[in-house]
Design a protein around this motif. Structure first.
Motif, PDB file in Angstrom:
ATOM      1  N   PHE A 171       0.817  -1.175  -0.071  1.00  0.00           N
ATOM      2  CA  PHE A 171      -0.069  -0.188  -0.098  1.00  0.00           C
ATOM      3  C   PHE A 171       1.138   1.256   0.108  1.00  0.00           C
ATOM      4  N   SER A 172       1.899   1.270   0.733  1.00  0.00           N
ATOM      5  CA  SER A 172       3.042   2.517   0.833  1.00  0.00           C
ATOM      6  C   SER A 172       3.670   2.577  -0.553  1.00  0.00           C
ATOM      7  N   ALA A 173       3.790   1.806  -1.287  1.00  0.00           N
ATOM      8  CA  ALA A 173       4.436   1.942  -2.438  1.00  0.00           C
ATOM      9  C   ALA A 173       3.458   2.498  -3.470  1.00  0.00           C
ATOM     10  N   MET A 174       2.128   1.934  -3.482  1.00  0.00           N
ATOM     11  CA  MET A 174       1.089   2.329  -4.101  1.00  0.00           C
ATOM     12  C   MET A 174       0.849   4.040  -4.115  1.00  0.00           C
ATOM     13  N   SER A 175       0.727   4.324  -2.659  1.00  0.00           N
ATOM     14  CA  SER A 175       0.624   5.664  -2.355  1.00  0.00           C
ATOM     15  C   SER A 175       1.843   6.452  -2.692  1.00  0.00           C
ATOM     16  N   LEU A 176       3.209   5.912  -2.707  1.00  0.00           N
ATOM     17  CA  LEU A 176       4.359   6.683  -3.243  1.00  0.00           C
ATOM     18  C   LEU A 176       4.004   6.878  -4.956  1.00  0.00           C
ATOM     19  N   ASP A 177       3.424   5.718  -5.507  1.00  0.00           N
ATOM     20  CA  ASP A 177       3.410   5.796  -7.202  1.00  0.00           C
ATOM     21  C   ASP A 177       2.577   6.905  -7.347  1.00  0.00           C
ATOM     22  N   ALA A 178       1.435   7.013  -6.903  1.00  0.00           N
ATOM     23  CA  ALA A 178       0.177   7.857  -6.967  1.00  0.00           C
ATOM     24  C   ALA A 178       0.899   9.296  -6.596  1.00  0.00           C
ATOM     25  N   PHE A 179       1.318   9.368  -5.784  1.00  0.00           N
ATOM     26  CA  PHE A 179       1.988  10.824  -5.139  1.00  0.00           C
ATOM     27  C   PHE A 179       2.993  11.184  -6.364  1.00  0.00           C
ATOM     28  N   ILE A 180       3.818  10.434  -6.830  1.00  0.00           N
ATOM     29  CA  ILE A 180       4.705  10.902  -7.773  1.00  0.00           C
ATOM     30  C   ILE A 180       4.138  11.375  -9.091  1.00  0.00           C
ATOM     31  N   LEU A 181       3.004  10.551  -9.494  1.00  0.00           N
ATOM     32  CA  LEU A 181       2.143  10.990 -10.733  1.00  0.00           C
ATOM     33  C   LEU A 181       1.313  12.229 -10.400  1.00  0.00           C
ATOM     34  N   LEU A 182       1.029  12.460  -9.235  1.00  0.00           N
ATOM     35  CA  LEU A 182       0.423  13.848  -8.690  1.00  0.00           C
ATOM     36  C   LEU A 182       1.517  14.801  -8.859  1.00  0.00           C
ATOM     37  N   LEU A 183       2.414  14.505  -8.401  1.00  0.00           N
ATOM     38  CA  LEU A 183       3.871  15.624  -8.650  1.00  0.00           C
ATOM     39  C   LEU A 183       4.153  15.942  -9.797  1.00  0.00           C
ATOM     40  N   GLU A 184       4.059  14.968 -10.695  1.00  0.00           N
ATOM     41  CA  GLU A 184       4.310  14.987 -12.050  1.00  0.00           C
ATOM     42  C   GLU A 184       3.386  15.704 -12.898  1.00  0.00           C
ATOM     43  N   GLY A 185       2.045  16.179 -12.439  1.00  0.00           N
ATOM     44  CA  GLY A 185       0.921  16.706 -12.810  1.00  0.00           C
ATOM     45  C   GLY A 185       0.217  16.020 -13.682  1.00  0.00           C
ATOM     46  N   ASP A 186       0.476  14.672 -13.259  1.00  0.00           N
ATOM     47  CA  ASP A 186      -0.621  13.493 -14.311  1.00  0.00           C
ATOM     48  C   ASP A 186      -1.686  13.084 -13.284  1.00  0.00           C
ATOM     49  N   ILE A 187      -2.671  14.146 -12.911  1.00  0.00           N
ATOM     50  CA  ILE A 187      -3.819  13.935 -12.076  1.00  0.00           C
ATOM     51  C   ILE A 187      -4.642  12.646 -12.650  1.00  0.00           C
ATOM     52  N   ALA A 188      -5.108  12.926 -13.782  1.00  0.00           N
ATOM     53  CA  ALA A 188      -6.110  11.704 -14.182  1.00  0.00           C
ATOM     54  C   ALA A 188      -5.405  10.492 -14.159  1.00  0.00           C
ATOM     55  N   LEU A 189      -4.008  10.421 -14.492  1.00  0.00           N
ATOM     56  CA  LEU A 189      -3.412   8.854 -14.395  1.00  0.00           C
ATOM     57  C   LEU A 189      -3.516   8.419 -12.958  1.00  0.00           C
ATOM     58  N   ALA A 190      -2.869   9.309 -11.839  1.00  0.00           N
ATOM     59  CA  ALA A 190      -2.994   8.981 -10.570  1.00  0.00           C
ATOM     60  C   ALA A 190      -4.287   8.375  -9.973  1.00  0.00           C
ATOM     61  N   LEU A 191      -5.357   9.250 -10.458  1.00  0.00           N
ATOM     62  CA  LEU A 191      -6.833   8.689 -10.029  1.00  0.00           C
ATOM     63  C   LEU A 191      -6.970   7.540 -10.602  1.00  0.00           C
ATOM     64  N   ALA A 192      -6.900   7.196 -11.978  1.00  0.00           N
ATOM     65  CA  ALA A 192      -7.198   6.251 -12.620  1.00  0.00           C
ATOM     66  C   ALA A 192      -6.336   4.944 -12.063  1.00  0.00           C
ATOM     67  N   TYR A 193      -5.114   5.239 -11.643  1.00  0.00           N
ATOM     68  CA  TYR A 193      -4.230   4.114 -11.014  1.00  0.00           C
ATOM     69  C   TYR A 193      -4.656   3.677  -9.651  1.00  0.00           C
ATOM     70  N   LEU A 194      -5.074   4.711  -9.012  1.00  0.00           N
ATOM     71  CA  LEU A 194      -5.494   4.492  -7.533  1.00  0.00           C
ATOM     72  C   LEU A 194      -6.903   3.537  -7.649  1.00  0.00           C
ATOM     73  N   ALA A 195      -7.944   4.168  -8.492  1.00  0.00           N
ATOM     74  CA  ALA A 195      -9.060   3.586  -8.764  1.00  0.00           C
ATOM     75  C   ALA A 195      -9.046   1.946  -9.139  1.00  0.00           C
ATOM     76  N   ALA A 196      -8.139   2.093 -10.096  1.00  0.00           N
ATOM     77  CA  ALA A 196      -8.077   0.434 -10.606  1.00  0.00           C
ATOM     78  C   ALA A 196      -7.477  -0.376  -9.736  1.00  0.00           C
ATOM     79  N   VAL A 197      -6.419  -0.125  -8.850  1.00  0.00           N
ATOM     80  CA  VAL A 197      -5.712  -0.818  -8.030  1.00  0.00           C
ATOM     81  C   VAL A 197      -6.454  -1.099  -6.958  1.00  0.00           C
ATOM     82  N   VAL A 198      -7.266  -0.395  -6.442  1.00  0.00           N
ATOM     83  CA  VAL A 198      -8.226  -0.616  -5.402  1.00  0.00           C
ATOM     84  C   VAL A 198      -9.527  -1.599  -5.763  1.00  0.00           C
TER      85      VAL A 198
END
Length: 143
Positions: free
Chosen positions: A97-124
């Motif tokens: 879970f912590s790695a998933m959070s980090l992955d999503a956070f990095i995507l957010l920092l890179e400005g890829d909000i749509a991919l971060a949200l899609a990634y979290l929704a898909a994995v969960v």
């Protein structure tokens, strides 16, 4: 009398056995997670995001199958130590879970909000679906 309470000593030994089981399970689970990453990223050439998603989905399936098969109505009779080895240790060390959070956070920092949200929704979503599938499979096995 030596002053040592045999019940207390026995309880401590049981607790120590569980701690060791969880620790060993976590070490094995972490190694399996690392090797999954090596296989998925290096050998298959896929994204590290896929590794995190796969281990979380597979871990959700495995923990639900095992929990159902070893629960009060389950077919597998295992002790509390074995149950903790698999569920808290192996599955806990394997999933990330912590790695998933980090992955999503990095995507957010890179400005890829749509991919971060899609990634979290898909994995969960896939993890919950895998847990549901694992439960259904184990219930059928338990019959």
């Amino acid at each position: 009398m030596t002053g040592v309470n045999p019940t207390r000593a026995t309880d401590r030994m049981r607790a120590l056995k569980v701690y060791w089981a969880v620790g060993c399970g976590a070490a094995i689970g972490s190694l399996l997670r690392f090797l999954s990453g090596e296989l998925i990223v290096s050998a298959l050439g896929l994204s590290a995001l896929v590794t995190t998603a796969v281990v979380n989905v597979v871990g959700s399936f495995v923990i639900m199958v095992f929990a159902t098969l070893t629960g009060p109505d389950g077919r597998l009779l295992v002790g509390a130590t074995s149950r903790q080895f698999v569920m808290a240790g192996l599955c806990g060390g394997f999933t990330t879970f912590s790695a998933m959070s980090l992955d999503a956070f990095i995507l957010l920092l890179e400005g890829d909000i749509a991919l971060a949200l899609a990634y979290l929704a898909a994995v969960v979503g896939l993890s919950l679906a895998a847990a549901w599938f694992g439960f259904g499979l184990a219930v059928r096995i338990n019959r």
